[in-house]
Design a protein around this motif. Structure first.
Motif, short mmCIF file in Angstrom:
data_model
loop_
_atom_site.label_atom_id
_atom_site.label_comp_id
_atom_site.label_asym_id
_atom_site.label_seq_id
_atom_site.Cartn_x
_atom_site.Cartn_y
_atom_site.Cartn_z
N ALA A 151 13.58 2.83 3.06
CA ALA A 151 13.39 1.97 3.71
C ALA A 151 12.54 2.05 5.47
O ALA A 151 11.02 1.55 5.87
N THR A 152 13.09 3.28 5.90
CA THR A 152 12.22 4.44 6.96
C THR A 152 11.22 4.48 7.28
O THR A 152 10.23 4.48 7.71
N ALA A 153 11.41 5.66 6.02
CA ALA A 153 9.95 6.00 5.34
C ALA A 153 8.90 4.74 4.98
O ALA A 153 7.56 5.33 5.68
N GLY A 154 9.34 3.42 4.26
CA GLY A 154 8.17 2.82 4.62
C GLY A 154 7.38 1.84 6.11
O GLY A 154 7.07 1.56 6.26
N ALA A 155 9.17 2.05 6.89
CA ALA A 155 8.22 1.48 7.80
C ALA A 155 7.53 2.30 8.89
O ALA A 155 6.93 2.00 9.60
N VAL A 156 8.10 3.83 8.80
CA VAL A 156 6.68 4.43 9.47
C VAL A 156 5.42 4.09 8.43
O VAL A 156 4.96 3.79 8.73
N ALA A 157 5.39 4.31 7.62
CA ALA A 157 4.43 4.44 6.88
C ALA A 157 3.07 2.71 7.11
O ALA A 157 2.04 2.61 7.87
N ALA A 158 4.15 1.98 7.08
CA ALA A 158 3.66 0.95 7.36
C ALA A 158 3.43 0.91 9.28
O ALA A 158 2.25 0.31 9.59
N ALA A 159 3.44 1.20 10.23
CA ALA A 159 3.25 1.42 11.14
C ALA A 159 1.99 2.65 12.08
O ALA A 159 0.71 1.71 12.40
N ILE A 160 1.90 2.77 10.95
CA ILE A 160 0.95 3.88 10.67
C ILE A 160 -0.24 3.64 10.07
O ILE A 160 -1.39 3.44 10.73
N ASP A 161 0.06 2.47 9.62
CA ASP A 161 -1.29 1.74 9.01
C ASP A 161 -2.02 0.66 9.30
O ASP A 161 -2.95 0.31 9.62
N ALA B 236 -1.97 -11.33 14.11
CA ALA B 236 -3.36 -10.05 15.48
C ALA B 236 -4.61 -10.78 15.29
O ALA B 236 -4.80 -10.65 16.37
N ASN B 237 -5.61 -11.14 14.87
CA ASN B 237 -6.31 -11.77 15.15
C ASN B 237 -7.08 -13.42 16.46
O ASN B 237 -7.59 -13.96 16.46
N LYS B 238 -5.13 -13.88 16.44
CA LYS B 238 -5.50 -14.86 18.00
C LYS B 238 -5.64 -14.64 18.44
O LYS B 238 -4.96 -14.16 19.21
N GLY B 239 -6.32 -15.70 19.15
CA GLY B 239 -6.69 -15.39 20.29
C GLY B 239 -7.42 -14.34 20.61
O GLY B 239 -8.72 -13.88 22.44
N GLN B 240 -8.36 -13.50 20.03
CA GLN B 240 -9.38 -12.78 20.04
C GLN B 240 -10.77 -13.10 19.27
O GLN B 240 -10.55 -13.73 18.45
N GLY B 241 -11.59 -13.29 20.47
CA GLY B 241 -12.95 -13.71 19.81
C GLY B 241 -13.44 -13.31 19.16
O GLY B 241 -13.94 -13.57 17.96
N GLU B 242 -13.42 -11.59 17.90
CA GLU B 242 -14.04 -11.16 17.24
C GLU B 242 -12.73 -10.54 15.95
O GLU B 242 -12.09 -10.60 16.40
N ARG B 243 -13.30 -11.34 15.46
CA ARG B 243 -11.84 -10.94 13.46
C ARG B 243 -12.20 -9.72 13.90
O ARG B 243 -13.44 -9.18 13.09
N GLN B 244 -10.35 -9.47 13.00
CA GLN B 244 -11.22 -7.87 12.12
C GLN B 244 -11.34 -7.84 11.01
O GLN B 244 -11.23 -8.93 10.26
N SER B 245 -11.89 -7.05 10.68
CA SER B 245 -12.77 -7.26 9.06
C SER B 245 -11.69 -6.26 8.47
O SER B 245 -12.07 -7.03 6.92
N ARG B 246 -10.91 -5.78 8.09
CA ARG B 246 -9.97 -5.37 7.25
C ARG B 246 -8.67 -5.57 7.98
O ARG B 246 -8.18 -5.52 9.05
N LEU B 247 -7.43 -6.04 7.03
CA LEU B 247 -6.31 -5.62 7.29
C LEU B 247 -5.52 -4.65 7.11
O LEU B 247 -5.77 -4.45 5.82
N ALA B 248 -4.41 -4.40 6.99
CA ALA B 248 -4.01 -3.20 6.63
C ALA B 248 -2.26 -4.24 5.59
O ALA B 248 -1.44 -5.08 5.99
N PHE B 249 -2.78 -3.66 4.39
CA PHE B 249 -2.12 -4.11 3.58
C PHE B 249 -0.52 -2.98 3.50
O PHE B 249 0.83 -3.84 2.93
N GLY B 250 -0.40 -2.16 3.91
CA GLY B 250 0.73 -1.77 3.63
C GLY B 250 1.71 -1.70 3.92
O GLY B 250 3.45 -2.24 3.59
#
Length: 175
Positions: free
Chosen positions: A34-44, A140-154
Motif C-alpha cells: 500500500a505504501t509503494a502504491g501510494a508513492v507510485a500514485a503520487a509520482i504518477d 483536477a480539471n474543475k475551474g481550470q480554463g484548459e482541460r488536461q489532455s492526459r490523466l494519471a491512471f496509476g
C-alpha cells in the motif's frame, strides 16, 4: 502534500486489510504494498510516470502473501489477467499517430496489483480504477480554463485494486 495524502490512504487501506482478513506477516506485506502504491500514485500524478520499483515492491509483497497463504498459482494468474486486460485495452483505444493512452507502467502496475486479488475481483478492481480516474480527472480539471489532455491512471489502479483487495475476506471470496 500529495505524498502525505497518498500515505494516509495507504494507512487507511492497511487498516481495512488488517481488520478484514490480514493477520501477522501478510498484513505487514500489505502495508508495504500500500505504501509503494501510494508513492507510485503520487509520482504518477505529479510527473505522469509510474516507477517500476513501486510495481516491483507491490508484486514481490503480493507473491509473498500468496506463498504464505498457499495460492501462488491463482495469484500469478490474476496478475497475468490484469496486465493482459490493460494491454488489450491500450491496443484497442490506441490511435495511429497519437501517444499511447496507457503506458507500460500502467500495465506493469495492473499486473502487480492483480497479484493481490482473486481472478473474479479483477473486473471490479478495474471498474473502480476507471471510476476513480474519471472522478479525480474531473476534480483536477474543475475551474481550470484548459482541460488536461492526459490523466494519471496509476492512482486509479492503486485505489481500485486496493479497495478490491481489502474487500476480499478469504482468498477467492466475493465482495
Amino acid at each position: 502534500m500529495t505524498l502525505l495524502a497518498s500515505l494516509a490512504v495507504a494507512a487507511g487501506l492497511t487498516a481495512l486489510y488488517i481488520t478484514g482478513n490480514g493477520q501477522g506477516f501478510s498484513a505487514l506485506l500489505f502495508a508495504g504494498a500500500a505504501t509503494a502504491g501510494a508513492v507510485a500514485a503520487a509520482i504518477d500524478l505529479r510527473h505522469q510516470l509510474l516507477p517500476d520499483l513501486g510495481s516491483a515492491v507491490i508484486a514481490l509483497t503480493g507473491l509473498g502473501v500468496a506463498a504464505l497463504e498457499d495460492h501462488v498459482v491463482g495469484s500469478l494468474s490474476s496478475g497475468a489477467v490484469a496486465a493482459g486486460i490493460l494491454m488489450l485495452a491500450g491496443l484497442i483505444v490506441r490511435r495511429p499517430g497519437r501517444e499511447k493512452p496507457l503506458g507500460e507502467g500502467d500495465v506493469l502496475l495492473a499486473g502487480a496489483c492483480g497479484l493481490w486479488v482473486a481472478p473474479e475481483q479483477i473486473p471490479v478492481a478495474l471498474l473502480l480504477a476507471v471510476a476513480f480516474t474519471i472522478v479525480t480527472g474531473f476534480v483536477a480539471n474543475k475551474g481550470q480554463g484548459e482541460r488536461q489532455s492526459r490523466l494519471a491512471f496509476g492512482p486509479g489502479l492503486v485505489a481500485g485494486f486496493g479497495l478490491a483487495a481489502t474487500a476480499i475476506i478469504p482468498w477467492g471470496g466475493a465482495l
